[in-house]
Design a protein around this motif. Structure first.
Motif, PDB file in Angstrom:
ATOM      1  N   LEU A 172       0.854  -1.178   0.000  1.00  0.00           N
ATOM      2  CA  LEU A 172       0.000   0.000   0.000  1.00  0.00           C
ATOM      3  C   LEU A 172       0.894   1.233   0.000  1.00  0.00           C
ATOM      4  CD1 LEU A 172      -2.531  -1.094   2.796  1.00  0.00           C
ATOM      5  CD2 LEU A 172      -2.723  -1.460   0.324  1.00  0.00           C
ATOM      6  N   MET A 173       0.616   2.183  -0.903  1.00  0.00           N
ATOM      7  CA  MET A 173       1.450   3.374  -1.021  1.00  0.00           C
ATOM      8  C   MET A 173       0.566   4.609  -0.935  1.00  0.00           C
ATOM      9  SD  MET A 173       4.026   2.069  -4.048  1.00  0.00           S
ATOM     10  CE  MET A 173       5.354   3.166  -3.597  1.00  0.00           C
ATOM     11  N   ASP A 174       0.788   5.419   0.084  1.00  0.00           N
ATOM     12  CA  ASP A 174      -0.041   6.605   0.341  1.00  0.00           C
ATOM     13  C   ASP A 174       0.662   7.851  -0.193  1.00  0.00           C
ATOM     14  OD1 ASP A 174      -1.941   8.339   1.176  1.00  0.00           O
ATOM     15  OD2 ASP A 174      -1.618   8.054   3.326  1.00  0.00           O
ATOM     16  N   GLU A 175       0.330   8.243  -1.426  1.00  0.00           N
ATOM     17  CA  GLU A 175       0.931   9.401  -2.083  1.00  0.00           C
ATOM     18  C   GLU A 175       2.450   9.401  -1.893  1.00  0.00           C
ATOM     19  OE1 GLU A 175      -1.056  13.099  -1.592  1.00  0.00           O
ATOM     20  OE2 GLU A 175      -3.038  12.189  -1.509  1.00  0.00           O
ATOM     21  N   PRO A 176       3.124   8.351  -2.325  1.00  0.00           N
ATOM     22  CA  PRO A 176       4.537   8.177  -1.999  1.00  0.00           C
ATOM     23  C   PRO A 176       5.478   9.164  -2.674  1.00  0.00           C
ATOM     24  CG  PRO A 176       3.844   6.526  -3.591  1.00  0.00           C
ATOM     25  CD  PRO A 176       2.608   7.254  -3.157  1.00  0.00           C
ATOM     26  N   PHE A 177       5.008   9.861  -3.729  1.00  0.00           N
ATOM     27  CA  PHE A 177       5.900  10.754  -4.458  1.00  0.00           C
ATOM     28  C   PHE A 177       5.541  12.228  -4.282  1.00  0.00           C
ATOM     29  CE2 PHE A 177       5.068   6.855  -7.014  1.00  0.00           C
ATOM     30  CZ  PHE A 177       6.262   6.205  -6.727  1.00  0.00           C
ATOM     31  N   SER A 178       4.482  12.530  -3.530  1.00  0.00           N
ATOM     32  CA  SER A 178       3.976  13.906  -3.472  1.00  0.00           C
ATOM     33  C   SER A 178       4.892  14.855  -2.711  1.00  0.00           C
ATOM     34  CB  SER A 178       2.575  13.925  -2.845  1.00  0.00           C
ATOM     35  OG  SER A 178       2.612  13.439  -1.522  1.00  0.00           O
ATOM     36  N   ALA A 179       5.741  14.329  -1.814  1.00  0.00           N
ATOM     37  CA  ALA A 179       6.633  15.200  -1.048  1.00  0.00           C
ATOM     38  C   ALA A 179       7.967  15.427  -1.762  1.00  0.00           C
ATOM     39  CB  ALA A 179       6.883  14.607   0.337  1.00  0.00           C
ATOM     40  N   LEU A 180       8.102  14.886  -2.976  1.00  0.00           N
ATOM     41  CA  LEU A 180       9.366  14.966  -3.705  1.00  0.00           C
ATOM     42  C   LEU A 180       9.270  15.995  -4.824  1.00  0.00           C
ATOM     43  CD1 LEU A 180       9.983  11.120  -4.097  1.00  0.00           C
ATOM     44  CD2 LEU A 180      10.806  12.609  -2.260  1.00  0.00           C
ATOM     45  N   ASP A 181      10.433  16.526  -5.243  1.00  0.00           N
ATOM     46  CA  ASP A 181      10.431  17.412  -6.399  1.00  0.00           C
ATOM     47  C   ASP A 181      10.115  16.603  -7.651  1.00  0.00           C
ATOM     48  OD1 ASP A 181      13.104  16.763  -7.955  1.00  0.00           O
ATOM     49  OD2 ASP A 181      13.637  16.812  -5.829  1.00  0.00           O
ATOM     50  N   VAL A 182       9.769  17.313  -8.727  1.00  0.00           N
ATOM     51  CA  VAL A 182       9.253  16.659  -9.936  1.00  0.00           C
ATOM     52  C   VAL A 182      10.245  15.648 -10.499  1.00  0.00           C
ATOM     53  CG1 VAL A 182       8.507  17.042 -12.316  1.00  0.00           C
ATOM     54  CG2 VAL A 182       7.784  18.620 -10.514  1.00  0.00           C
ATOM     55  N   LEU A 183      11.519  16.024 -10.628  1.00  0.00           N
ATOM     56  CA  LEU A 183      12.507  15.134 -11.229  1.00  0.00           C
ATOM     57  C   LEU A 183      12.759  13.904 -10.362  1.00  0.00           C
ATOM     58  CD1 LEU A 183      14.477  14.575 -13.510  1.00  0.00           C
ATOM     59  CD2 LEU A 183      16.194  15.951 -12.300  1.00  0.00           C
ATOM     60  N   THR A 184      12.889  14.105  -9.047  1.00  0.00           N
ATOM     61  CA  THR A 184      13.113  12.985  -8.133  1.00  0.00           C
ATOM     62  C   THR A 184      11.935  12.030  -8.146  1.00  0.00           C
ATOM     63  OG1 THR A 184      14.486  14.366  -6.699  1.00  0.00           O
ATOM     64  CG2 THR A 184      13.605  12.362  -5.743  1.00  0.00           C
ATOM     65  N   LEU A 207      -1.410  -1.112  -4.295  1.00  0.00           N
ATOM     66  CA  LEU A 207      -2.457  -0.091  -4.322  1.00  0.00           C
ATOM     67  C   LEU A 207      -1.778   1.248  -4.081  1.00  0.00           C
ATOM     68  CD1 LEU A 207      -5.439   0.780  -4.443  1.00  0.00           C
ATOM     69  CD2 LEU A 207      -5.545   0.455  -1.969  1.00  0.00           C
ATOM     70  N   VAL A 208      -1.890   2.149  -5.049  1.00  0.00           N
ATOM     71  CA  VAL A 208      -1.220   3.448  -4.975  1.00  0.00           C
ATOM     72  C   VAL A 208      -2.269   4.538  -4.835  1.00  0.00           C
ATOM     73  CG1 VAL A 208       0.370   5.037  -6.115  1.00  0.00           C
ATOM     74  CG2 VAL A 208       0.623   2.564  -6.453  1.00  0.00           C
ATOM     75  N   VAL A 209      -2.259   5.243  -3.716  1.00  0.00           N
ATOM     76  CA  VAL A 209      -3.144   6.385  -3.500  1.00  0.00           C
ATOM     77  C   VAL A 209      -2.453   7.635  -4.032  1.00  0.00           C
ATOM     78  CG1 VAL A 209      -4.086   7.913  -1.736  1.00  0.00           C
ATOM     79  CG2 VAL A 209      -4.410   5.453  -1.542  1.00  0.00           C
ATOM     80  N   THR A 210      -3.157   8.403  -4.845  1.00  0.00           N
ATOM     81  CA  THR A 210      -2.564   9.606  -5.422  1.00  0.00           C
ATOM     82  C   THR A 210      -3.657  10.614  -5.749  1.00  0.00           C
ATOM     83  OG1 THR A 210      -1.175  10.458  -7.225  1.00  0.00           O
ATOM     84  CG2 THR A 210      -2.642   8.634  -7.760  1.00  0.00           C
ATOM     85  N   HIS A 211      -3.266  11.869  -5.906  1.00  0.00           N
ATOM     86  CA  HIS A 211      -4.186  12.858  -6.474  1.00  0.00           C
ATOM     87  C   HIS A 211      -3.611  13.420  -7.773  1.00  0.00           C
ATOM     88  CE1 HIS A 211      -1.614  15.375  -3.725  1.00  0.00           C
ATOM     89  NE2 HIS A 211      -1.522  16.074  -4.825  1.00  0.00           N
ATOM     90  N   ASN A 212      -2.589  12.735  -8.318  1.00  0.00           N
ATOM     91  CA  ASN A 212      -1.945  13.137  -9.555  1.00  0.00           C
ATOM     92  C   ASN A 212      -2.434  12.225 -10.681  1.00  0.00           C
ATOM     93  OD1 ASN A 212       0.030  13.230 -11.714  1.00  0.00           O
ATOM     94  ND2 ASN A 212       1.335  14.375 -10.322  1.00  0.00           N
ATOM     95  N   ILE A 213      -3.190  12.782 -11.616  1.00  0.00           N
ATOM     96  CA  ILE A 213      -3.818  11.978 -12.664  1.00  0.00           C
ATOM     97  C   ILE A 213      -2.775  11.318 -13.563  1.00  0.00           C
ATOM     98  CG2 ILE A 213      -5.291  12.074 -14.719  1.00  0.00           C
ATOM     99  CD1 ILE A 213      -6.936  14.219 -13.303  1.00  0.00           C
TER     100      ILE A 213
END
Length: 451
Positions: A172-184, A207-213
């Motif tokens: 389960l991944m809760d918005e795992p990339f939202s705290a990172l800069d775009v390139l990272t 299961l990946v939770v995100t708000h990024n389409i």
């Protein structure tokens, strides 16, 4: 008509890992009203598929994830893990958080080993599993580093390695990339998909939770679109592309546009009263006490001016506008919906269109803009009209904000009431309808505005 990807078709033939059956979650607010966060959520995740849960902040996605992880019990319904109801944390389910959640006094190796230590795995087996997880996720050589010595992307890799080291069946991944800069975020996302495609990840499903389409379309085999207030699955889409995926591909862009259109179909700003158990939605126009987002006049003006300028000329595709203005989903939709609420723009099939009044606003000088905004607020935001009427009627042209806060408290949480009043004050100040004294906690009219 698009067909499911081969990965998704194969996944449907595999066993069900987890199934949510009629899951609902409500939080007790007072003796009269409970707030419904999740309502009758039903879905399953099969082995061999990556499922995305796409929705806005506050829609209940993270609450659902905690229920699936066994960290929270639903108010009603159940989650079944491998044919058994979940009644607590499961050893076959691991979770990656948005905030890294590393212990600063532990090295990378010690942080990664936490799950194994909890399971009592020691000695050579522990060392082997930790080394494998660290190398798999690209952390080789950083075993003895401290979290403070790592970049945000490296810290999130540690969090991912910590989840993978226990070799869970479901990640389960809760918005795992939202705290990172775009390139990272892009690099880590690409690495994760490559490991999954090459069957190097020791998991059966994700299961990946995100708000990024775009993120959801890049990663997932299937996307569940979550509605808000309360959270429920509004749409369930299969992604018809094999990995790796090209975000510049025309079919990819069209699929992203389709999701934007689905997420903007009649999506007004909703009163928390509509979330209350036993409270029916009113059909008599806009409710007086609707929860308003934290959207400033400056942001709305910026969007309208960008929309009005060539080459957009009053109409824009939402994904393109989001990219042009560098806006995330949780910024873009509240902006568009606020303009729609004020009748300055319309949302239609994934596009945003300036109304005649919106065009008039952009072409006007500051005094005329204030007049247009004032008219829009009085006629479309009943709370603004109510406050102004009270101020006009009072000889002192002043009134306590507490009375409005108390009334809103009957149908929305204190946080929503506070946010709504802050938004109303900002909008009304621009239009010079009334002002607010924070120290005295009072609305008031300037002498020039008092009747």
């Amino acid at each position: 008509m698009t067909l499911p990807s081969p990965e998704f078709q194969n996944a449907l033939r595999r066993p069900v890992l987890v199934e949510a059956r009629h899951v609902s979650q409500a939080y007790h607010k007072d003796s009269a009203v409970d707030l419904q966060v999740l309502d009758d959520v039903n879905f399953s995740i099969h082995a061999g598929e990556i499922v995305g849960l796409l929705g806005r902040s506050g829609s209940g996605k993270s609450t659902l994830l905690r229920i699936l992880a066994g960290l929270l019990s639903p108010t009603s319904g159940e989650v079944v893990w491998k044919d058994h109801p979940i009644e607590g944390p499961q050893s076959g389910i691991a979770m990656v958080f948005q905030s890294f959640a590393l212990f600063p006094w532990m090295t990378v190796e010690e942080n990664v080993a936490l799950g194994l230590d909890a399971k009592g795995i020691q000695g050579q087996e522990r060392d082997r599993l930790v080394e494998n997880a660290i190398n798999l996720i690209g952390l080789g050589g950083y075993e003895n580093a401290w979290p403070k010595e790592l970049s945000g992307g490296m810290q999130q890799r540690v969090g991912l390695a910590r989840a993978l080291v226990v070799q869970p069946d479901l990640l389960l991944m809760d918005e795992p990339f939202s705290a990172l800069d775009v390139l990272t975020a892009e690099n880590l996302r690409t690495d994760l998909v490559e490991l999954w495609s090459e069957k190097k990840l020791p998991v059966q499903g994700m299961l990946v939770v995100t708000h990024n389409i775009e993120e959801a379309v890049l990663i997932c085999d299937r996307i569940m679109i979550f509605s808000s207030n309360p959270g429920r699955i509004a749409h369930n889409l299969t992604v018809p592309f094999a990995h790796p995926r090209n975000r510049e591909d025309l079919a990819f862009r069209q699929f992203v546009d389709q999701i934007y259109a689905l997420m903007t179909q009649r999506a007004p700003i909703v009163s928390e009263a509509d979330m209350a158990i036993g409270v029916k939605q009113s059909n008599s126009g806009t409710p007086a006490f609707m929860a308003l987002p934290s959207v400033s006049i400056t942001m709305m003006i910026g969007m309208m001016e960008a929309l009005a300028a060539p080459p957009l000329n009053g109409r824009a595709d939402l994904p393109m506008l989001a990219e042009k203005l560098q806006l995330e989903l949780d910024d873009l939709f509240p902006l568009g919906e606020s303009l729609e609420l004020l009748r300055l723009a319309e949302l239609e099939d994934g596009d945003i269109i300036l109304t005649n009044e919106g065009v008039h606003f952009v072409l006007s000088d500051m005094d005329e803009r204030k007049a247009i905004m004032g008219h829009a607020l009085i006629h479309n935001v009943p709370l603004v009209k109510m406050i102004r009427n009270v101020l006009d009627e009072r000889p002192t042209h002043s009134t306590s904000a507490e009375r409005f806060r108390d009334e809103m408290g009957a149908t929305m949480s204190p946080d929503y009431a506070r946010q709504t009043l802050q938004t109303v004050v900002g909008w009304a100040r621009f239009a010079e309808l009334f002002d607010f004294d924070e120290e005295g906690d009072r609305f008031y009219l300037e002498e020039d505005n008092a009747e």
